[in-house]
Design a protein around this motif. Structure first.
Motif, PDB file in Angstrom:
ATOM      1  N   GLU A   1       8.098  16.327  -6.574  1.00  0.00           N
ATOM      2  CA  GLU A   1       6.653  16.469  -6.734  1.00  0.00           C
ATOM      3  C   GLU A   1       6.176  15.851  -8.042  1.00  0.00           C
TER       4      GLU A   1
ATOM      5  N   LYS B   1      11.476  18.404  -1.985  1.00  0.00           N
ATOM      6  CA  LYS B   1      10.057  18.086  -2.203  1.00  0.00           C
ATOM      7  C   LYS B   1       9.603  18.605  -3.557  1.00  0.00           C
TER       8      LYS B   1
ATOM      9  N   GLY C   1       5.747  12.066  -7.959  1.00  0.00           N
ATOM     10  CA  GLY C   1       4.677  11.545  -7.126  1.00  0.00           C
ATOM     11  C   GLY C   1       5.057  11.153  -5.711  1.00  0.00           C
ATOM     12  N   LEU C   2       6.144  11.713  -5.194  1.00  0.00           N
ATOM     13  CA  LEU C   2       6.511  11.450  -3.806  1.00  0.00           C
ATOM     14  C   LEU C   2       5.446  12.053  -2.895  1.00  0.00           C
ATOM     15  N   SER C   3       4.890  11.242  -1.982  1.00  0.00           N
ATOM     16  CA  SER C   3       3.813  11.714  -1.114  1.00  0.00           C
ATOM     17  C   SER C   3       4.281  12.802  -0.159  1.00  0.00           C
ATOM     18  N   ASP C   4       5.443  12.599   0.438  1.00  0.00           N
ATOM     19  CA  ASP C   4       6.006  13.565   1.373  1.00  0.00           C
ATOM     20  C   ASP C   4       7.483  13.258   1.522  1.00  0.00           C
TER      21      ASP C   4
ATOM     22  N   ASP D   1       0.829  -1.202   0.000  1.00  0.00           N
ATOM     23  CA  ASP D   1       0.000   0.000   0.000  1.00  0.00           C
ATOM     24  C   ASP D   1       0.865   1.254   0.000  1.00  0.00           C
ATOM     25  N   ALA D   2       2.026   1.139   0.636  1.00  0.00           N
ATOM     26  CA  ALA D   2       2.913   2.289   0.771  1.00  0.00           C
ATOM     27  C   ALA D   2       4.360   1.807   0.814  1.00  0.00           C
TER      28      ALA D   2
ATOM     29  N   GLN E   1       1.773   4.505  -2.522  1.00  0.00           N
ATOM     30  CA  GLN E   1       2.166   5.801  -1.978  1.00  0.00           C
ATOM     31  C   GLN E   1       3.617   5.718  -1.525  1.00  0.00           C
ATOM     32  N   VAL E   2       4.398   6.762  -1.782  1.00  0.00           N
ATOM     33  CA  VAL E   2       5.825   6.742  -1.444  1.00  0.00           C
ATOM     34  C   VAL E   2       6.161   7.923  -0.530  1.00  0.00           C
ATOM     35  N   LEU E   3       6.661   7.592   0.653  1.00  0.00           N
ATOM     36  CA  LEU E   3       7.161   8.587   1.596  1.00  0.00           C
ATOM     37  C   LEU E   3       8.675   8.604   1.471  1.00  0.00           C
TER      38      LEU E   3
ATOM     39  N   ARG F   1       4.766   4.380  -7.956  1.00  0.00           N
ATOM     40  CA  ARG F   1       3.518   5.148  -8.078  1.00  0.00           C
ATOM     41  C   ARG F   1       2.620   4.553  -9.166  1.00  0.00           C
TER      42      ARG F   1
END
Length: 186
Positions: free
Chosen positions: A158, A154, A161-164, A84-85, A114-116, A109
């Motif tokens: 962006e 960041k 698709g890096l989440s944060d 999921d992540a 989702q990628v942190l 992605r």
């Protein structure tokens, strides 16, 4: 799990419980050949930890994507269907934003993962920033420089698709803990 337990799982998915001492003995045999032979029999290791947060979450530490070893990449990609992540660890000591990292994050992605991003060794990145651009960073303290670097990174990530993205450093955390800084929640 209800208690701390470790399992070696072979290619046929047979789980064998092993103590940490046994794993150490198994991996660090007297000869390299015997150690390599032992390791080839293991597909992966499982560590059960008695923590209520882990009742609904499974963490997998894969060998990674940004590797020259294709077997590492294949093992990591085999987890895509169930993920999921993902947490992508960047090294503050070697820079952030390589084309292979961009490609691999985009690939994650594209699978809906989702990628942190986590940048470790932030103290090294901060020191390098002071040295590379002293006129830009001299008036700022460490945490302000970290904020500037993270904001810039960041923005670069962006589009992939890096989440944060967060920055961490054990030395900075230890120093803050020793000073009992209120900003850190221990």
């Amino acid at each position: 799990g209800e208690q701390l337990r470790t399992f070696a799982v072979d290619k046929n998915k047979k789980r064998t419980e092993m103590t940490l001492a046994k794993i150490n003995e198994y991996v660090l045999q007297s000869s390299r050949e015997k150690s390599a032979e032992n390791l080839q029999q293991i597909d992966y290791m499982e560590l059960e930890v008695p923590n209520p947060l882990l009742k609904t979450v499974t963490l997998v530490d894969t060998p990674g994507l940004n590797s020259t070893n294709t077997a590492h990449t294949q093992v990591t990609e085999s987890f895509y269907p169930n993920a999921d992540a993902a947490i992508w660890v960047f090294s503050g000591s070697s820079g952030v934003n390589s084309s292979t990292e961009n490609r691999d994050i985009q690939k994650l992605r594209s699978h809906g993962i989702q990628v942190l991003g986590v940048v470790n060794k932030m103290a090294i990145a901060i020191e390098a920033s002071y040295n590379d651009e002293p006129e830009r960073f001299d008036a700022l303290d460490y945490m302000d420089v970290q904020d500037v670097l993270i904001a810039e990174w960041k923005q670069r990530y962006e589009e992939v698709g890096l989440s944060d993205l967060i920055g961490i450093d054990s030395k900075l955390a230890q120093d803050a803990q020793e000073r009992s800084e209120a900003d850190f929640d221990w």
